[in-house]
Motif scaffolding. Structure first.
Motif, PDB file in Angstrom:
ATOM      1  N   THR A  56       0.821  -1.158  -0.012  1.00 17.60           N
ATOM      2  CA  THR A  56      -0.098  -0.129   0.180  1.00 17.60           C
ATOM      3  C   THR A  56       1.007   1.337   0.008  1.00 17.60           C
ATOM      4  O   THR A  56       0.395   2.417  -0.014  1.00 17.60           O
ATOM      5  N   SER A  57       2.074   1.219  -0.080  1.00 16.56           N
ATOM      6  CA  SER A  57       3.044   2.379  -0.229  1.00 16.56           C
ATOM      7  C   SER A  57       4.454   2.081  -0.676  1.00 16.56           C
ATOM      8  O   SER A  57       4.715   0.612  -0.584  1.00 16.56           O
ATOM      9  N   ARG A  58       5.113   2.801  -1.191  1.00 15.71           N
ATOM     10  CA  ARG A  58       6.439   2.501  -1.615  1.00 15.71           C
ATOM     11  C   ARG A  58       7.405   1.951  -0.411  1.00 15.71           C
ATOM     12  O   ARG A  58       8.237   1.258  -0.572  1.00 15.71           O
ATOM     13  N   LYS A  59       7.169   2.641   0.902  1.00 18.63           N
ATOM     14  CA  LYS A  59       7.742   2.048   2.190  1.00 18.63           C
ATOM     15  C   LYS A  59       7.628   0.733   2.125  1.00 18.63           C
ATOM     16  O   LYS A  59       8.535  -0.014   2.551  1.00 18.63           O
ATOM     17  N   THR A  60       6.308   0.178   2.266  1.00 14.12           N
ATOM     18  CA  THR A  60       5.947  -1.177   2.445  1.00 14.12           C
ATOM     19  C   THR A  60       6.676  -1.975   1.386  1.00 14.12           C
ATOM     20  O   THR A  60       7.042  -3.193   1.676  1.00 14.12           O
ATOM     21  N   LEU A  63      10.328  -2.613   2.038  1.00 17.88           N
ATOM     22  CA  LEU A  63      10.513  -3.491   3.235  1.00 17.88           C
ATOM     23  C   LEU A  63      10.093  -4.987   2.863  1.00 17.88           C
ATOM     24  O   LEU A  63      10.868  -5.968   3.001  1.00 17.88           O
ATOM     25  N   ALA A  64       8.895  -5.192   2.369  1.00 19.50           N
ATOM     26  CA  ALA A  64       8.415  -6.490   1.693  1.00 19.50           C
ATOM     27  C   ALA A  64       9.404  -7.169   0.704  1.00 19.50           C
ATOM     28  O   ALA A  64       9.779  -8.315   0.676  1.00 19.50           O
ATOM     29  N   GLY A  65       9.762  -6.512  -0.171  1.00 15.82           N
ATOM     30  CA  GLY A  65      10.775  -6.743  -1.230  1.00 15.82           C
ATOM     31  C   GLY A  65      11.999  -6.914  -0.552  1.00 15.82           C
ATOM     32  O   GLY A  65      12.707  -8.235  -0.700  1.00 15.82           O
ATOM     33  N   SER A  66      12.524  -6.478   0.452  1.00 15.49           N
ATOM     34  CA  SER A  66      13.864  -6.688   1.072  1.00 15.49           C
ATOM     35  C   SER A  66      13.606  -7.881   1.809  1.00 15.49           C
ATOM     36  O   SER A  66      14.922  -8.581   1.932  1.00 15.49           O
ATOM     37  N   LEU A  67      12.580  -8.265   2.167  1.00 11.77           N
ATOM     38  CA  LEU A  67      12.288  -9.569   3.015  1.00 11.77           C
ATOM     39  C   LEU A  67      11.907 -10.726   2.177  1.00 11.77           C
ATOM     40  O   LEU A  67      11.784 -11.960   2.810  1.00 11.77           O
ATOM     41  N   GLY A  68      11.992 -10.502   0.737  1.00 16.49           N
ATOM     42  CA  GLY A  68      11.535 -11.882   0.029  1.00 16.49           C
ATOM     43  C   GLY A  68      10.206 -12.063  -0.366  1.00 16.49           C
ATOM     44  O   GLY A  68      10.084 -13.316  -0.769  1.00 16.49           O
ATOM     45  N   ILE A  69       9.430 -11.096   0.143  1.00 15.29           N
ATOM     46  CA  ILE A  69       7.974 -11.611  -0.320  1.00 15.29           C
ATOM     47  C   ILE A  69       7.791 -11.071  -1.801  1.00 15.29           C
ATOM     48  O   ILE A  69       8.064  -9.757  -2.313  1.00 15.29           O
ATOM     49  N   PRO A  70       7.325 -12.044  -2.539  1.00 14.12           N
ATOM     50  CA  PRO A  70       6.866 -11.640  -4.019  1.00 14.12           C
ATOM     51  C   PRO A  70       5.957 -10.621  -3.881  1.00 14.12           C
ATOM     52  O   PRO A  70       4.791 -10.547  -3.308  1.00 14.12           O
ATOM     53  N   LEU A  71       5.915  -9.571  -4.971  1.00 16.43           N
ATOM     54  CA  LEU A  71       5.157  -8.351  -4.779  1.00 16.43           C
ATOM     55  C   LEU A  71       4.442  -8.337  -6.239  1.00 16.43           C
ATOM     56  O   LEU A  71       5.260  -8.537  -7.168  1.00 16.43           O
ATOM     57  N   ARG A  72       3.293  -7.689  -6.340  1.00 13.11           N
ATOM     58  CA  ARG A  72       2.703  -7.183  -7.600  1.00 13.11           C
ATOM     59  C   ARG A  72       1.802  -5.848  -7.341  1.00 13.11           C
ATOM     60  O   ARG A  72       1.558  -5.445  -6.075  1.00 13.11           O
ATOM     61  N   ASP A  73       1.799  -4.991  -8.160  1.00 13.79           N
ATOM     62  CA  ASP A  73       0.940  -3.854  -8.117  1.00 13.79           C
ATOM     63  C   ASP A  73      -0.276  -4.132  -8.181  1.00 13.79           C
ATOM     64  O   ASP A  73      -1.048  -5.193  -8.665  1.00 13.79           O
ATOM     65  N   LEU A  74      -1.428  -3.312  -7.609  1.00 17.81           N
ATOM     66  CA  LEU A  74      -2.747  -3.358  -7.481  1.00 17.81           C
ATOM     67  C   LEU A  74      -3.291  -3.661  -8.913  1.00 17.81           C
ATOM     68  O   LEU A  74      -4.282  -4.596  -9.148  1.00 17.81           O
ATOM     69  N   GLN A  75      -2.970  -2.963 -10.011  1.00 18.74           N
ATOM     70  CA  GLN A  75      -3.306  -3.299 -11.159  1.00 18.74           C
ATOM     71  C   GLN A  75      -3.033  -4.406 -11.984  1.00 18.74           C
ATOM     72  O   GLN A  75      -3.664  -4.971 -13.069  1.00 18.74           O
ATOM     73  N   ASP A  76      -2.062  -5.108 -11.305  1.00 19.74           N
ATOM     74  CA  ASP A  76      -1.324  -6.281 -11.991  1.00 19.74           C
ATOM     75  C   ASP A  76      -2.306  -7.669 -11.260  1.00 19.74           C
ATOM     76  O   ASP A  76      -1.682  -8.706 -11.723  1.00 19.74           O
ATOM     77  N   GLN A 170       8.938  21.069   4.419  1.00 18.44           N
ATOM     78  CA  GLN A 170       8.091  21.510   3.291  1.00 18.44           C
ATOM     79  C   GLN A 170       6.999  20.590   3.065  1.00 18.44           C
ATOM     80  O   GLN A 170       6.745  19.622   4.129  1.00 18.44           O
ATOM     81  N   PRO A 171       5.836  21.121   2.493  1.00 19.21           N
ATOM     82  CA  PRO A 171       4.725  19.975   2.569  1.00 19.21           C
ATOM     83  C   PRO A 171       5.101  18.679   2.331  1.00 19.21           C
ATOM     84  O   PRO A 171       5.650  18.358   1.288  1.00 19.21           O
ATOM     85  N   PHE A 172       4.382  17.922   3.096  1.00 18.28           N
ATOM     86  CA  PHE A 172       4.559  16.280   2.747  1.00 18.28           C
ATOM     87  C   PHE A 172       4.020  15.889   1.479  1.00 18.28           C
ATOM     88  O   PHE A 172       2.938  16.401   0.996  1.00 18.28           O
ATOM     89  N   VAL A 173       4.652  15.160   0.645  1.00 10.92           N
ATOM     90  CA  VAL A 173       4.109  14.722  -0.686  1.00 10.92           C
ATOM     91  C   VAL A 173       3.790  13.145  -0.698  1.00 10.92           C
ATOM     92  O   VAL A 173       4.700  12.510  -0.170  1.00 10.92           O
ATOM     93  N   THR A 174       2.879  12.758  -0.888  1.00 11.97           N
ATOM     94  CA  THR A 174       2.298  11.384  -1.054  1.00 11.97           C
ATOM     95  C   THR A 174       3.004  10.686  -2.019  1.00 11.97           C
ATOM     96  O   THR A 174       3.680  11.476  -2.990  1.00 11.97           O
ATOM     97  N   ASP A 175       2.738   9.328  -2.001  1.00 13.17           N
ATOM     98  CA  ASP A 175       3.580   8.572  -3.106  1.00 13.17           C
ATOM     99  C   ASP A 175       2.743   8.866  -4.360  1.00 13.17           C
ATOM    100  O   ASP A 175       3.360   8.485  -5.492  1.00 13.17           O
ATOM    101  N   ASN A 176       1.716   9.533  -4.338  1.00 10.56           N
ATOM    102  CA  ASN A 176       0.795   9.881  -5.627  1.00 10.56           C
ATOM    103  C   ASN A 176       1.231  11.271  -6.141  1.00 10.56           C
ATOM    104  O   ASN A 176       0.356  11.676  -6.979  1.00 10.56           O
ATOM    105  N   ASP A 177       2.317  11.983  -5.448  1.00  9.82           N
ATOM    106  CA  ASP A 177       2.574  13.270  -5.908  1.00  9.82           C
ATOM    107  C   ASP A 177       1.335  14.459  -5.221  1.00  9.82           C
ATOM    108  O   ASP A 177       1.163  15.298  -6.127  1.00  9.82           O
ATOM    109  N   ASN A 178       0.789  13.930  -4.330  1.00 14.84           N
ATOM    110  CA  ASN A 178      -0.266  15.042  -3.747  1.00 14.84           C
ATOM    111  C   ASN A 178       0.144  15.553  -2.180  1.00 14.84           C
ATOM    112  O   ASN A 178       1.144  14.908  -1.802  1.00 14.84           O
ATOM    113  N   TYR A 179      -0.609  16.370  -1.949  1.00 18.75           N
ATOM    114  CA  TYR A 179      -0.631  16.902  -0.361  1.00 18.75           C
ATOM    115  C   TYR A 179      -1.453  16.269   0.439  1.00 18.75           C
ATOM    116  O   TYR A 179      -2.508  15.756   0.136  1.00 18.75           O
ATOM    117  N   VAL A 180      -1.317  16.446   1.751  1.00 16.68           N
ATOM    118  CA  VAL A 180      -2.186  15.949   2.792  1.00 16.68           C
ATOM    119  C   VAL A 180      -2.403  17.070   3.613  1.00 16.68           C
ATOM    120  O   VAL A 180      -1.555  17.918   4.284  1.00 16.68           O
TER     121      VAL A 180
END
Length: 233
Positions: A56-60, A63-76, A170-180
């Motif tokens: 659900t985020s680049r940070k996750t 972490l998951a990739g570094s620990l060996g969990i196979p990953l897919r994007d939501l659209q895949d 500076q303003p926090f920028v989300t993974d989607n390049d938006n503000y909060v």
């Protein structure tokens, strides 16, 4: 957080992971509690457990990739079987949740809405009579003209603060390049209505009110873990 609190959260995370079955596609949440779930799942993957994670985020993802969990994007993926995440506040009975303190609210909600089941793992300090009691509602907005949705939120009675990056100021920028924008409404009597009204504001992408989304909450408390299910759907 005390060592005892951390131990209880670890127990709750392990209980949630037990619901993951072989060959499932699993939504991986964002935040300190969700990280415990990801790490426990990675231990099972290292032993040959077959799952695919949707972060659900680049940070996750890192972490998951570094620990060996196979990953897919939501659209895949066609659909997600189970998502396990954390929360900032939970309202018992309805299981209305407030999320987004980590800034991943849009991706967290997209993954949750595409899931057959959503489990949130929290400690008992996150249980409140009404959501909004302790946390502002995070609202993800476009960068261009962000003051327009800020005024709209203010018109609904919120006190608005632009979320800032703790490192740069500076303003926090989300993974989607938006503000909060953190919109403090105080205790929210009707989250359904507020959810609809916030989404009607031009420039709002998403908000951290999770209404009618959560199927189960595992709560880590001093007396052990408890499982909550919604009384009202």
């Amino acid at each position: 957080m005390s060592a005892e609190q951390e131990r209880r959260k670890q127990q709750a995370a392990e209980l949630a992971v037990k619901q993951i079955e072989e060959s499932m596609i699993v939504g991986l949440g964002t935040g300190s509690t969700a990280d415990l779930v990801t790490k426990r799942l990675a231990e099972q993957v290292a032993e040959g457990f077959d799952v695919i994670g949707v972060p659900t985020s680049r940070k996750t993802a890192e972490l998951a990739g570094s620990l060996g969990i196979p990953l897919r994007d939501l659209q895949d993926v066609a659909h997600i079987d189970l998502t396990i995440d954390g929360a900032d506040e939970i309202q018992p009975g309805t299981l209305f949740a407030l999320k987004g303190a980590g800034g991943a609210l849009l991706r967290e909600k997209l993954v949750a809405l595409d899931s057959s089941k959503v489990i949130l793992v929290v400690d008992d300090t996150k249980i409140v009579d009404l959501i909004g009691n302790n946390f502002a509602v995070p609202v993800e907005v476009v960068q261009f003209g962000w003051r327009v949705p800020a005024r709209g939120l203010g018109a609904l009675g919120a006190t608005i603060e632009m979320r800032l990056d703790p490192v740069t100021g500076q303003p926090f920028v989300t993974d989607n390049d938006n503000y909060v924008l953190d919109a403090a409404f105080g205790p929210i009597g009707d989250p359904n209505q507020l959810s609809r009204r916030v989404k009607e504001i031009t420039g709002v992408i998403e908000h951290g009110l999770f209404v009618g989304v959560v199927d189960e909450v595992i709560v880590a408390g001093s007396d052990g873990t408890a499982t909550l299910t919604p009384d009202v759907l």
